[in-house]
Scaffold this motif. Sequence first.
Motif, PDB file in Angstrom:
ATOM      1  N   ASP A   1       0.813  -1.211   0.000  1.00 39.42           N
ATOM      2  CA  ASP A   1       0.000   0.000   0.000  1.00 39.42           C
ATOM      3  C   ASP A   1       0.849   1.264   0.000  1.00 39.42           C
ATOM      4  OD1 ASP A   1      -2.317  -1.524   0.009  1.00 39.42           O
ATOM      5  OD2 ASP A   1      -2.451  -1.538   2.202  1.00 39.42           O
ATOM      6  N   LEU A   2       2.018   1.202   0.654  1.00 40.41           N
ATOM      7  CA  LEU A   2       2.922   2.348   0.678  1.00 40.41           C
ATOM      8  C   LEU A   2       3.950   2.196  -0.436  1.00 40.41           C
ATOM      9  CD1 LEU A   2       3.658   2.979   4.473  1.00 40.41           C
ATOM     10  CD2 LEU A   2       2.397   4.458   2.912  1.00 40.41           C
ATOM     11  N   ALA A   3       4.025   3.202  -1.305  1.00 43.84           N
ATOM     12  CA  ALA A   3       4.978   3.149  -2.413  1.00 43.84           C
ATOM     13  C   ALA A   3       5.532   4.545  -2.652  1.00 43.84           C
ATOM     14  CB  ALA A   3       4.311   2.626  -3.680  1.00 43.84           C
ATOM     15  N   PHE A   4       6.845   4.674  -2.589  1.00 45.53           N
ATOM     16  CA  PHE A   4       7.484   5.953  -2.896  1.00 45.53           C
ATOM     17  C   PHE A   4       7.480   6.122  -4.408  1.00 45.53           C
ATOM     18  CE2 PHE A   4      11.169   8.831  -3.337  1.00 45.53           C
ATOM     19  CZ  PHE A   4      10.740   9.830  -2.466  1.00 45.53           C
ATOM     20  N   PRO A   5       7.126   7.301  -4.939  1.00 47.90           N
ATOM     21  CA  PRO A   5       6.866   7.438  -6.371  1.00 47.90           C
ATOM     22  C   PRO A   5       8.085   7.595  -7.271  1.00 47.90           C
ATOM     23  CG  PRO A   5       6.423   9.508  -5.266  1.00 47.90           C
ATOM     24  CD  PRO A   5       6.754   8.511  -4.191  1.00 47.90           C
ATOM     25  N   ILE A   6       9.286   7.538  -6.720  1.00 45.26           N
ATOM     26  CA  ILE A   6      10.508   7.690  -7.519  1.00 45.26           C
ATOM     27  C   ILE A   6      11.492   6.595  -7.112  1.00 45.26           C
ATOM     28  CG2 ILE A   6      12.439   9.226  -8.095  1.00 45.26           C
ATOM     29  CD1 ILE A   6      10.610  11.585  -7.264  1.00 45.26           C
ATOM     30  N   GLN A   7      12.200   6.044  -8.074  1.00 53.60           N
ATOM     31  CA  GLN A   7      13.275   5.114  -7.757  1.00 53.60           C
ATOM     32  C   GLN A   7      14.483   5.446  -8.616  1.00 53.60           C
ATOM     33  OE1 GLN A   7      10.748   1.683  -8.967  1.00 53.60           O
ATOM     34  NE2 GLN A   7      12.592   0.893  -9.920  1.00 53.60           N
ATOM     35  N   VAL A   8      15.607   4.751  -8.348  1.00 56.87           N
ATOM     36  CA  VAL A   8      16.870   5.074  -9.018  1.00 56.87           C
ATOM     37  C   VAL A   8      17.530   3.775  -9.469  1.00 56.87           C
ATOM     38  CG1 VAL A   8      19.104   6.221  -8.814  1.00 56.87           C
ATOM     39  CG2 VAL A   8      17.135   7.115  -7.539  1.00 56.87           C
TER      40      VAL A   8
ATOM     41  N   SER B   1      24.264  -8.527 -26.914  1.00 57.23           N
ATOM     42  CA  SER B   1      25.516  -9.248 -26.688  1.00 57.23           C
ATOM     43  C   SER B   1      26.059  -8.854 -25.329  1.00 57.23           C
ATOM     44  CB  SER B   1      26.547  -8.923 -27.783  1.00 57.23           C
ATOM     45  OG  SER B   1      26.935  -7.559 -27.717  1.00 57.23           O
ATOM     46  N   GLY B   2      26.921  -9.720 -24.756  1.00 58.31           N
ATOM     47  CA  GLY B   2      27.596  -9.407 -23.505  1.00 58.31           C
ATOM     48  C   GLY B   2      26.726  -9.618 -22.277  1.00 58.31           C
ATOM     49  N   MET B   3      27.098  -8.946 -21.191  1.00 58.09           N
ATOM     50  CA  MET B   3      26.399  -9.060 -19.908  1.00 58.09           C
ATOM     51  C   MET B   3      26.184  -7.673 -19.329  1.00 58.09           C
ATOM     52  SD  MET B   3      27.436 -11.271 -16.499  1.00 58.09           S
ATOM     53  CE  MET B   3      27.188 -12.839 -17.339  1.00 58.09           C
ATOM     54  N   ARG B   4      24.985  -7.421 -18.834  1.00 58.50           N
ATOM     55  CA  ARG B   4      24.596  -6.112 -18.285  1.00 58.50           C
ATOM     56  C   ARG B   4      24.184  -6.283 -16.830  1.00 58.50           C
ATOM     57  NH1 ARG B   4      20.032  -2.793 -17.364  1.00 58.50           N
ATOM     58  NH2 ARG B   4      20.033  -0.739 -18.366  1.00 58.50           N
ATOM     59  N   HIS B   5      24.789  -5.507 -15.923  1.00 56.14           N
ATOM     60  CA  HIS B   5      24.403  -5.495 -14.506  1.00 56.14           C
ATOM     61  C   HIS B   5      23.877  -4.115 -14.131  1.00 56.14           C
ATOM     62  CE1 HIS B   5      27.140  -9.060 -14.179  1.00 56.14           C
ATOM     63  NE2 HIS B   5      26.205  -9.440 -13.333  1.00 56.14           N
ATOM     64  N   THR B   6      22.858  -4.112 -13.312  1.00 56.28           N
ATOM     65  CA  THR B   6      22.238  -2.883 -12.829  1.00 56.28           C
ATOM     66  C   THR B   6      21.875  -3.055 -11.363  1.00 56.28           C
ATOM     67  OG1 THR B   6      21.191  -2.619 -14.995  1.00 56.28           O
ATOM     68  CG2 THR B   6      20.394  -1.212 -13.231  1.00 56.28           C
ATOM     69  N   VAL B   7      22.031  -1.976 -10.583  1.00 57.30           N
ATOM     70  CA  VAL B   7      21.483  -1.929  -9.227  1.00 57.30           C
ATOM     71  C   VAL B   7      20.250  -1.039  -9.243  1.00 57.30           C
ATOM     72  CG1 VAL B   7      21.818  -0.892  -6.936  1.00 57.30           C
ATOM     73  CG2 VAL B   7      23.523  -2.445  -7.860  1.00 57.30           C
ATOM     74  N   GLY B   8      19.183  -1.512  -8.648  1.00 58.25           N
ATOM     75  CA  GLY B   8      17.980  -0.710  -8.499  1.00 58.25           C
ATOM     76  C   GLY B   8      17.756  -0.370  -7.036  1.00 58.25           C
ATOM     77  N   ILE B   9      17.556   0.914  -6.749  1.00 56.05           N
ATOM     78  CA  ILE B   9      17.233   1.336  -5.383  1.00 56.05           C
ATOM     79  C   ILE B   9      15.781   1.782  -5.371  1.00 56.05           C
ATOM     80  CG2 ILE B   9      17.608   3.088  -3.613  1.00 56.05           C
ATOM     81  CD1 ILE B   9      20.538   2.915  -4.070  1.00 56.05           C
ATOM     82  N   ILE B  10      14.972   1.015  -4.668  1.00 55.71           N
ATOM     83  CA  ILE B  10      13.560   1.315  -4.432  1.00 55.71           C
ATOM     84  C   ILE B  10      13.456   1.750  -2.976  1.00 55.71           C
ATOM     85  CG2 ILE B  10      11.235   0.333  -4.369  1.00 55.71           C
ATOM     86  CD1 ILE B  10      12.419  -1.699  -6.523  1.00 55.71           C
ATOM     87  N   PHE B  11      12.714   2.785  -2.706  1.00 55.97           N
ATOM     88  CA  PHE B  11      12.769   3.419  -1.386  1.00 55.97           C
ATOM     89  C   PHE B  11      11.715   2.876  -0.418  1.00 55.97           C
ATOM     90  CE2 PHE B  11      14.921   6.198  -4.310  1.00 55.97           C
ATOM     91  CZ  PHE B  11      16.050   6.557  -3.603  1.00 55.97           C
ATOM     92  N   HIS B  12      10.697   2.203  -0.909  1.00 58.32           N
ATOM     93  CA  HIS B  12       9.753   1.540  -0.008  1.00 58.32           C
ATOM     94  C   HIS B  12      10.134   0.079   0.115  1.00 58.32           C
ATOM     95  CE1 HIS B  12       8.052   1.705  -4.134  1.00 58.32           C
ATOM     96  NE2 HIS B  12       7.732   0.437  -3.925  1.00 58.32           N
ATOM     97  N   ASP B  13       9.779  -0.529   1.228  1.00 56.19           N
ATOM     98  CA  ASP B  13       9.999  -1.957   1.418  1.00 56.19           C
ATOM     99  C   ASP B  13       8.748  -2.739   1.033  1.00 56.19           C
ATOM    100  OD1 ASP B  13      12.626  -1.788   2.095  1.00 56.19           O
ATOM    101  OD2 ASP B  13      12.359  -2.118   4.241  1.00 56.19           O
TER     102      ASP B  13
END
Length: 248
Positions: free
Chosen positions: A158-165, A234-246
């Motif tokens: 129910d709680l969701a912060f509207p921006i992530q990175v 091609s290759g391998m892509r890694h990304t970190v996602g930071i979401i602010f709500h749990d």
Amino acid sequence: MSGKDYIPKPSAVTSARNRLDKYDWETLAGEMNGYGCAVLPGILTQKECADLAALYPREEHFRSHIHMARHGFGKGEYRYYKYPLPDLIGGLRTALYPHLADIANGWNERLGGDQLYPKEHADFLRQCHEAGQVRPTPLLLQYVPGDFNCLHQDLYGDLAFPIQVAFLLSEPGRDFTGGEFVLTEQRPRMQSRAEVVPMRQGDAVAFAVHNRPVRGTKGDYRVTLRHGVSRVRSGMRHTVGIIFHDAR
């Protein structure tokens, strides 16, 4: 879950705040308001990117492992970090939040909402945990040729912060090809608008998770957003996602 499980070390937060001071947040807020996303160039060093990507096979850092195809999310995989988060991730999550909360509160005011996000991330996480959302949501994603991420929204309760990175840990053209970050807006009674965000290794993109206001001739109206990643060629892509709500 006690506070010590999700509040990062003060030194990690101070380091992240010093890193964020170099950005023009007024300009970034303008880009968020105008396009629903903004790039923070060079926020991570090449070594930091490599070190974070190298954590992927080390299961002790994560609470779960998701294969996208099993759930219809696309093709690829990701792991959710567990608490306590790595210092770099925890520090950035805490330090980024106040900048983004100002934007989020402005959006809610323009849309007539009554949600007011607190100034500090620990206070917002406390609200999440009191609502039963106690599982950490920062994640590390891995794509290989043919993988992609369907357009989606990261809403976990129910709680969701509207921006992530999202932080790109791999270098386009060297480590992988394809795999562009894509953001779409569904505007009322209009066709969708797509935004493809060019990024380099170490860049981050802040973007709207679910809704944002857009100025129209009769005032502000609400648009719905989804984000995803195009096919890695091609290759391998890694990304970190930071979401602010749990999550629940």
